[in-house]
Scaffold this active site. Structure first.
Site, PDB file in Angstrom:
ATOM      1  N   ASP A 114     -14.632  69.953 -47.764  1.00  0.00           N
ATOM      2  CA  ASP A 114     -15.923  68.916 -47.343  1.00  0.00           C
ATOM      3  C   ASP A 114     -16.701  69.574 -46.127  1.00  0.00           C
ATOM      4  O   ASP A 114     -16.161  70.071 -45.181  1.00  0.00           O
ATOM      5  CB  ASP A 114     -15.111  67.706 -46.818  1.00  0.00           C
ATOM      6  N   GLY A 153     -18.617  52.735 -48.539  1.00  0.00           N
ATOM      7  CA  GLY A 153     -19.259  54.185 -48.009  1.00  0.00           C
ATOM      8  C   GLY A 153     -19.235  55.161 -48.851  1.00  0.00           C
ATOM      9  O   GLY A 153     -19.544  56.224 -48.444  1.00  0.00           O
ATOM     10  N   HIS A 177     -15.046  61.345 -56.752  1.00  0.00           N
ATOM     11  CA  HIS A 177     -14.471  62.496 -56.152  1.00  0.00           C
ATOM     12  C   HIS A 177     -13.243  61.941 -55.510  1.00  0.00           C
ATOM     13  O   HIS A 177     -13.271  60.530 -54.956  1.00  0.00           O
ATOM     14  CB  HIS A 177     -15.409  63.101 -55.218  1.00  0.00           C
ATOM     15  N   HIS A 185     -20.986  60.996 -57.840  1.00  0.00           N
ATOM     16  CA  HIS A 185     -19.961  61.820 -58.727  1.00  0.00           C
ATOM     17  C   HIS A 185     -18.676  61.519 -58.393  1.00  0.00           C
ATOM     18  O   HIS A 185     -18.391  61.973 -57.147  1.00  0.00           O
ATOM     19  CB  HIS A 185     -20.533  63.077 -58.647  1.00  0.00           C
ATOM     20  N   THR A 224     -20.941  57.768 -50.990  1.00  0.00           N
ATOM     21  CA  THR A 224     -22.496  58.460 -50.534  1.00  0.00           C
ATOM     22  C   THR A 224     -22.931  59.358 -51.646  1.00  0.00           C
ATOM     23  O   THR A 224     -24.082  59.353 -52.046  1.00  0.00           O
ATOM     24  CB  THR A 224     -22.743  58.934 -49.148  1.00  0.00           C
ATOM     25  N   HIS A 226     -10.947  62.564 -52.213  1.00  0.00           N
ATOM     26  CA  HIS A 226     -10.790  63.389 -50.890  1.00  0.00           C
ATOM     27  C   HIS A 226      -9.176  63.592 -50.368  1.00  0.00           C
ATOM     28  O   HIS A 226      -8.237  62.715 -50.821  1.00  0.00           O
ATOM     29  CB  HIS A 226     -11.083  62.361 -49.700  1.00  0.00           C
TER      30      HIS A 226
HETATM   31  P1  5GP Z   1     -18.347  59.865 -50.113  1.00  0.00           P
HETATM   32  O1  5GP Z   1     -18.457  59.260 -48.645  1.00  0.00           O
HETATM   33  O2  5GP Z   1     -19.133  59.700 -50.992  1.00  0.00           O
HETATM   34  O3  5GP Z   1     -16.884  59.211 -50.372  1.00  0.00           O
HETATM   35  O4  5GP Z   1     -17.867  61.497 -49.818  1.00  0.00           O
HETATM   36  C1  5GP Z   1     -18.676  62.332 -50.080  1.00  0.00           C
HETATM   37  C2  5GP Z   1     -18.161  63.425 -49.386  1.00  0.00           C
HETATM   38  O5  5GP Z   1     -19.080  64.753 -49.616  1.00  0.00           O
HETATM   39  C3  5GP Z   1     -18.531  63.235 -47.838  1.00  0.00           C
HETATM   40  O6  5GP Z   1     -17.117  63.405 -47.225  1.00  0.00           O
HETATM   41  C4  5GP Z   1     -19.538  64.534 -47.134  1.00  0.00           C
HETATM   42  O7  5GP Z   1     -19.133  64.829 -46.163  1.00  0.00           O
HETATM   43  C5  5GP Z   1     -19.460  65.371 -48.527  1.00  0.00           C
HETATM   44  N1  5GP Z   1     -20.347  66.271 -48.826  1.00  0.00           N
HETATM   45  C6  5GP Z   1     -21.412  65.732 -48.916  1.00  0.00           C
HETATM   46  N2  5GP Z   1     -22.679  66.785 -49.225  1.00  0.00           N
HETATM   47  C7  5GP Z   1     -21.846  67.927 -49.241  1.00  0.00           C
HETATM   48  C8  5GP Z   1     -22.188  69.268 -49.444  1.00  0.00           C
HETATM   49  O8  5GP Z   1     -23.474  69.671 -49.720  1.00  0.00           O
HETATM   50  N3  5GP Z   1     -21.267  70.252 -49.498  1.00  0.00           N
HETATM   51  C9  5GP Z   1     -19.801  69.771 -49.231  1.00  0.00           C
HETATM   52  N4  5GP Z   1     -18.998  70.720 -49.110  1.00  0.00           N
HETATM   53  N5  5GP Z   1     -19.624  68.372 -48.857  1.00  0.00           N
HETATM   54  C10 5GP Z   1     -20.414  67.602 -48.909  1.00  0.00           C
END
Ligand code: 5GP
Length: 188
Positions: free
Chosen positions: A97, A160, A167, A165, A162, A169
């Protein structure tokens, strides 16, 4: 806030029957593993939380109209945006991440999006894929974070999410904080 311990360990059912139904504006599915992950009951279980904007959310982003809309993760899979690989096979890609929340913070995604913008969009025919992503993340956690780790999935605005797609963590490598609901710590 709502926090449900579902009876069945089926991500697809949990997302559709608990998450989406009870918390249409968003929910988080979380699995604590081992000491660092704050697991206290050693019978594998999922937590589903929602009903309000959850703690530890970053930006609040509404889901796209089209679940197949491309995201930054499509570009990462295609190699158009660089990433640091931690796992790869025919159907799953794992990478570091960019904004880690813990010593280890890896993200696991299906290489083909196929409508999986959010966990709630998963169909019965994608159950196996969900299990495979989860197991890939858990194997990585076991290797990188032998003292424990946490796997979580943000689905929707209130959680939250963002990047739309799907995923998972994987965070660990240090003692993680207890999960918080409404400002209060809750034990596993
Ligand atoms: P969400 O908040 O949608 O559950 O998690 C999205 C995650 O993707 C976040 O933890 C964010 O830091 C990570 N992320 C967003 N853009 C990028 C990127 O361009 N490269 C990488 N390696 N991680 C990203």
């Amino acid at each position: 806030p709502k926090c449900f311990p579902p009876r069945k360990f089926c991500l697809r059912k949990v997302a559709g029957e608990l998450g989406e139904k009870e918390c249409p504006d968003g929910f988080r599915v979380l699995i604590n593993n081992g000491v660092d992950g704050c697991q206290s009951v050693y019978h594998l279980h999922l937590h589903v939380m929602g009903g309000e904007v959850l703690p530890d959310t970053g930006d609040l982003v509404k889901p796209p109209e089209d679940p197949n809309e491309g995201t930054i993760f499509s570009k990462i899979v295609a190699g158009d945006i660089p990433s640091t690989e931690v796992y790869s096979d025919d159907s799953v890609y794992g990478f570091k991440d960019i904004a880690p929340m813990a010593a280890f913070h890896h993200v696991f995604i299906p290489k083909e999006k196929n409508g999986l913008s959010q966990l709630r969009k998963a169909t019965d025919s994608q159950k196996k894929l969900l299990g495979h992503i989860l197991r890939s993340a858990a194997q990585n956690g076991l290797k990188q974070c032998p003292k424990g780790f946490r796997i979580f999935i943000n689905d929707g605005y209130n959680a939250g999410q963002t990047v739309y797609h799907l995923h998972m963590h994987m965070v660990g490598g240090e003692q993680l904080a207890l999960t918080r609901v409404n400002g209060a710590d809750i034990a596993d």
